[in-house]
Design an enzyme around this catalytic site. Structure first.
Site, PDB file in Angstrom:
ATOM      1  N   ASP A  75       2.470  32.273  42.104  1.00 49.85           N
ATOM      2  CA  ASP A  75       3.538  32.429  43.230  1.00 49.85           C
ATOM      3  C   ASP A  75       4.652  31.253  43.013  1.00 49.85           C
ATOM      4  OD1 ASP A  75       5.024  32.400  45.684  1.00 49.85           O
ATOM      5  OD2 ASP A  75       3.247  31.771  47.057  1.00 49.85           O
ATOM      6  N   TYR A 106      19.789  36.816  51.932  1.00 49.83           N
ATOM      7  CA  TYR A 106      19.733  37.369  50.535  1.00 49.83           C
ATOM      8  C   TYR A 106      21.136  37.210  49.778  1.00 49.83           C
ATOM      9  CZ  TYR A 106      18.600  40.957  46.896  1.00 49.83           C
ATOM     10  OH  TYR A 106      18.511  41.651  45.882  1.00 49.83           O
TER      11      TYR A 106
END
Length: 252
Positions: A59, A150
């Protein structure tokens, strides 16, 4: 064509979409490919298509995950020649809608994780005179409706690419980025199900379609290859001509 024979390429976010297509492209050109993502089973499915591949489940939004990825990449084939920073996530919504946890998740994955892994593998890239390719986005060069988290992250990657290319002056390491537009992937699955939205994209993109993951992976392979040996610090739009427009609608 075997541009990457005896070279080791690390691809993050390699379990699907652009990452999987990129990993397969490098594998088809003779590379040893290290596939990194959170889900081992998905990585193993992609690795079956690649003659020489190792998988590292990690991760990259955590320090521990980055350490695992860096150690696994280094140990897999004994060297690192190319790092493709492709892992990313997104959270939709206006500033009224997105909470701090959502914003932080995007930044930790799309920016901090990229910086950490690049820093961790930088000594290896200097030793091999290698290069880094980032997956940024057209969302890193202009805003999108309801995608400010984003946009913030990809804007950071766009300029990180430029800055690292400058910092690498004495090392010989090249750093570039691709800036895709709307691309078919798991991340855009909900968008692809919206026929009205897809029609609007088809209208705005001069080539008339969303990108396939392979459209992006092929350009990443070019930037990583010796064919692009004098290309450095570039954010290359891979957008079907979308960025050629000033935003006006198509004329009949």
């Amino acid at each position: 064509m075997n541009r990457f024979s005896e070279k080791t390429v690390v691809v993050t976010g390699a379990s699907s979409g652009i990452g999987a297509a990129t990993a397969r492209r490098f594998g088809s050109e003779g590379a040893n490919v290290v596939l990194v993502s959170r889900t081992k089973e998905k990585l193993e499915a992609v690795a079956k298509d690649i003659p020489s591949a190792k998988v590292v489940a990690a991760d990259l939004s955590t320090k521990e995950g980055v350490e695992t990825a860096a150690a696994g990449a280094r140990e897999a084939f004994g060297q690192v020649d190319v790092l493709v920073n492709n892992a990313g996530t997104a959270v939709a919504g206006s500033i009224d809608d997105v909470d701090e946890d959502g914003f932080e998740t995007v930044m930790e994955t799309d920016v901090t994780g990229v910086w950490r892994l690049t820093k961790a593998l930088w000594p290896d890239l200097k030793a091999s005179q290698g290069n880094v390719v980032m997956t940024s986005s057209v969302s890193g060069t202009g805003g999108d409706w309801n995608m400010h988290a984003y946009n913030t992250a990809k804007g950071a990657i766009t300029n990180l690419t430029r800055a690292l290319a400058l910092d690498a002056r004495e090392s010989g390491v090249r750093v570039n980025a691709v800036n895709p537009s709307f691309t078919k992937s798991e991340l855009t699955a909900d968008m692809l199900d919206n026929e009205e939205l897809v029609a609007k994209f088809r209208e705005r993109i001069p080539l008339g379609r969303p990108a396939e993951p392979e459209d992006i992976g092929d350009v990443i392979a070019f930037l990583a290859s010796d064919d692009a040996r004098f290309v450095n610090g570039v954010n290359l739009p891979v957008d079907g001509g979308l960025s050629a427009s000033n935003g006006q609608p198509p004329q009949a």
